[in-house]
Design a protein around this motif. Structure first.
Motif, PDB file in Angstrom:
ATOM      1  N   PHE A   1       0.844  -1.193   0.000  1.00 30.60           N
ATOM      2  CA  PHE A   1       0.000   0.000   0.000  1.00 30.60           C
ATOM      3  C   PHE A   1       0.880   1.244   0.000  1.00 30.60           C
ATOM      4  O   PHE A   1       1.962   1.235   0.577  1.00 30.60           O
ATOM      5  CB  PHE A   1      -0.914   0.003   1.236  1.00 30.60           C
ATOM      6  N   LYS A   2       0.388   2.305  -0.620  1.00 37.76           N
ATOM      7  CA  LYS A   2       1.150   3.554  -0.702  1.00 37.76           C
ATOM      8  C   LYS A   2       1.214   4.284   0.627  1.00 37.76           C
ATOM      9  O   LYS A   2       2.164   5.003   0.897  1.00 37.76           O
ATOM     10  CB  LYS A   2       0.557   4.472  -1.771  1.00 37.76           C
ATOM     11  N   THR A   3       0.176   4.099   1.463  1.00 35.89           N
ATOM     12  CA  THR A   3       0.141   4.798   2.745  1.00 35.89           C
ATOM     13  C   THR A   3      -0.231   3.840   3.867  1.00 35.89           C
ATOM     14  O   THR A   3      -0.848   2.794   3.638  1.00 35.89           O
ATOM     15  CB  THR A   3      -0.887   5.953   2.743  1.00 35.89           C
ATOM     16  N   TYR A   4       0.126   4.221   5.075  1.00 35.34           N
ATOM     17  CA  TYR A   4      -0.247   3.466   6.264  1.00 35.34           C
ATOM     18  C   TYR A   4      -1.771   3.398   6.381  1.00 35.34           C
ATOM     19  O   TYR A   4      -2.329   2.348   6.708  1.00 35.34           O
ATOM     20  CB  TYR A   4       0.357   4.123   7.508  1.00 35.34           C
ATOM     21  N   THR A   5      -2.434   4.506   6.084  1.00 32.21           N
ATOM     22  CA  THR A   5      -3.887   4.570   6.192  1.00 32.21           C
ATOM     23  C   THR A   5      -4.557   3.584   5.245  1.00 32.21           C
ATOM     24  O   THR A   5      -5.534   2.922   5.619  1.00 32.21           O
ATOM     25  CB  THR A   5      -4.389   6.006   5.937  1.00 32.21           C
ATOM     26  N   GLN A   6      -4.047   3.445   4.029  1.00 29.74           N
ATOM     27  CA  GLN A   6      -4.609   2.477   3.094  1.00 29.74           C
ATOM     28  C   GLN A   6      -4.458   1.053   3.626  1.00 29.74           C
ATOM     29  O   GLN A   6      -5.377   0.240   3.523  1.00 29.74           O
ATOM     30  CB  GLN A   6      -3.944   2.596   1.724  1.00 29.74           C
TER      31      GLN A   6
ATOM     32  N   ASP B   1     -14.817  -8.469   7.675  1.00 28.65           N
ATOM     33  CA  ASP B   1     -15.332  -9.572   6.864  1.00 28.65           C
ATOM     34  C   ASP B   1     -15.196 -10.900   7.598  1.00 28.65           C
ATOM     35  O   ASP B   1     -16.110 -11.737   7.571  1.00 28.65           O
ATOM     36  CB  ASP B   1     -14.601  -9.657   5.524  1.00 28.65           C
ATOM     37  N   GLN B   2     -14.053 -11.106   8.257  1.00 33.98           N
ATOM     38  CA  GLN B   2     -13.834 -12.340   9.005  1.00 33.98           C
ATOM     39  C   GLN B   2     -14.815 -12.450  10.178  1.00 33.98           C
ATOM     40  O   GLN B   2     -15.356 -13.527  10.435  1.00 33.98           O
ATOM     41  CB  GLN B   2     -12.388 -12.403   9.522  1.00 33.98           C
ATOM     42  N   LEU B   3     -15.051 -11.343  10.875  1.00 32.83           N
ATOM     43  CA  LEU B   3     -15.993 -11.342  11.997  1.00 32.83           C
ATOM     44  C   LEU B   3     -17.404 -11.660  11.506  1.00 32.83           C
ATOM     45  O   LEU B   3     -18.140 -12.412  12.147  1.00 32.83           O
ATOM     46  CB  LEU B   3     -15.963 -10.002  12.730  1.00 32.83           C
ATOM     47  N   ASP B   4     -17.770 -11.116  10.356  1.00 35.96           N
ATOM     48  CA  ASP B   4     -19.080 -11.395   9.767  1.00 35.96           C
ATOM     49  C   ASP B   4     -19.211 -12.887   9.453  1.00 35.96           C
ATOM     50  O   ASP B   4     -20.231 -13.508   9.772  1.00 35.96           O
ATOM     51  CB  ASP B   4     -19.278 -10.549   8.511  1.00 35.96           C
ATOM     52  N   SER B   5     -18.187 -13.472   8.857  1.00 35.81           N
ATOM     53  CA  SER B   5     -18.205 -14.907   8.537  1.00 35.81           C
ATOM     54  C   SER B   5     -18.281 -15.743   9.808  1.00 35.81           C
ATOM     55  O   SER B   5     -19.025 -16.735   9.871  1.00 35.81           O
ATOM     56  CB  SER B   5     -16.959 -15.288   7.730  1.00 35.81           C
ATOM     57  N   TYR B   6     -17.550 -15.353  10.828  1.00 34.49           N
ATOM     58  CA  TYR B   6     -17.578 -16.056  12.119  1.00 34.49           C
ATOM     59  C   TYR B   6     -18.978 -15.975  12.736  1.00 34.49           C
ATOM     60  O   TYR B   6     -19.510 -16.976  13.217  1.00 34.49           O
ATOM     61  CB  TYR B   6     -16.530 -15.461  13.055  1.00 34.49           C
ATOM     62  N   SER B   7     -19.572 -14.778  12.689  1.00 35.91           N
ATOM     63  CA  SER B   7     -20.901 -14.569  13.268  1.00 35.91           C
ATOM     64  C   SER B   7     -21.964 -15.411  12.562  1.00 35.91           C
ATOM     65  O   SER B   7     -22.950 -15.818  13.173  1.00 35.91           O
ATOM     66  CB  SER B   7     -21.289 -13.094  13.195  1.00 35.91           C
ATOM     67  N   LYS B   8     -21.764 -15.681  11.270  1.00 33.96           N
ATOM     68  CA  LYS B   8     -22.711 -16.486  10.491  1.00 33.96           C
ATOM     69  C   LYS B   8     -22.431 -17.977  10.613  1.00 33.96           C
ATOM     70  O   LYS B   8     -23.107 -18.795   9.996  1.00 33.96           O
ATOM     71  CB  LYS B   8     -22.653 -16.076   9.031  1.00 33.96           C
TER      72      LYS B   8
ATOM     73  N   TYR C   1      -1.826  -9.546  13.461  1.00 31.80           N
ATOM     74  CA  TYR C   1      -1.508  -8.710  12.310  1.00 31.80           C
ATOM     75  C   TYR C   1      -0.692  -7.492  12.732  1.00 31.80           C
ATOM     76  O   TYR C   1      -0.805  -7.020  13.852  1.00 31.80           O
ATOM     77  CB  TYR C   1      -2.799  -8.208  11.637  1.00 31.80           C
ATOM     78  N   ARG C   2       0.075  -6.993  11.775  1.00 28.78           N
ATOM     79  CA  ARG C   2       0.757  -5.710  11.985  1.00 28.78           C
ATOM     80  C   ARG C   2       0.965  -5.070  10.613  1.00 28.78           C
ATOM     81  O   ARG C   2       0.954  -5.737   9.579  1.00 28.78           O
ATOM     82  CB  ARG C   2       2.092  -5.899  12.698  1.00 28.78           C
ATOM     83  N   ILE C   3       1.155  -3.767  10.629  1.00 26.12           N
ATOM     84  CA  ILE C   3       1.445  -3.018   9.409  1.00 26.12           C
ATOM     85  C   ILE C   3       2.878  -2.536   9.507  1.00 26.12           C
ATOM     86  O   ILE C   3       3.266  -1.903  10.494  1.00 26.12           O
ATOM     87  CB  ILE C   3       0.465  -1.833   9.245  1.00 26.12           C
TER      88      ILE C   3
ATOM     89  N   ALA D   1      -7.530  -1.491   4.741  1.00 24.34           N
ATOM     90  CA  ALA D   1      -7.646  -2.839   4.181  1.00 24.34           C
ATOM     91  C   ALA D   1      -7.696  -3.882   5.294  1.00 24.34           C
ATOM     92  O   ALA D   1      -8.491  -4.829   5.242  1.00 24.34           O
ATOM     93  CB  ALA D   1      -6.482  -3.122   3.232  1.00 24.34           C
ATOM     94  N   LEU D   2      -6.861  -3.719   6.310  1.00 24.20           N
ATOM     95  CA  LEU D   2      -6.860  -4.652   7.431  1.00 24.20           C
ATOM     96  C   LEU D   2      -8.177  -4.582   8.199  1.00 24.20           C
ATOM     97  O   LEU D   2      -8.752  -5.616   8.564  1.00 24.20           O
ATOM     98  CB  LEU D   2      -5.684  -4.370   8.363  1.00 24.20           C
TER      99      LEU D   2
END
Length: 73
Positions: free
Chosen positions: A32-37, A48-55, A67-69, A41-42
């Motif tokens: 990614f070009k920036t830390y914010t990007q 998305d992972q939490l949504d899949s877990y909840s379902k 995770y780390r950036i 994304a993270l």
């Protein structure tokens, strides 16, 4: 400056497991070009992972501490 999202794995330690496919069809590590990007994304990935877990589609949910950036050359 460029940034990547790294995931901690038992076999390899901290590594960039994310890939992007180029127009030529080659898979390259996602950067990614920036830390914010990278952070956005993270955040989206974890949501998305939490949504899949909840379902009930996943047995366990991911921990943000896995995770780390990092800035890369």
């Amino acid at each position: 400056m460029r940034f990547e999202v790294q995931h901690y794995t038992l076999g390899d330690g901290w590594t960039n497991c994310w890939t992007t496919t180029t127009q030529e069809g080659l898979e390259m590590p996602t950067v990614f070009k920036t830390y914010t990007q990278a952070l956005n994304a993270l955040t989206e990935h974890l949501a998305d992972q939490l949504d899949s877990y909840s379902k009930g589609l996943m047995d366990t949910k991911y921990d943000i501490n896995q995770y780390r950036i990092m800035e890369v050359m």
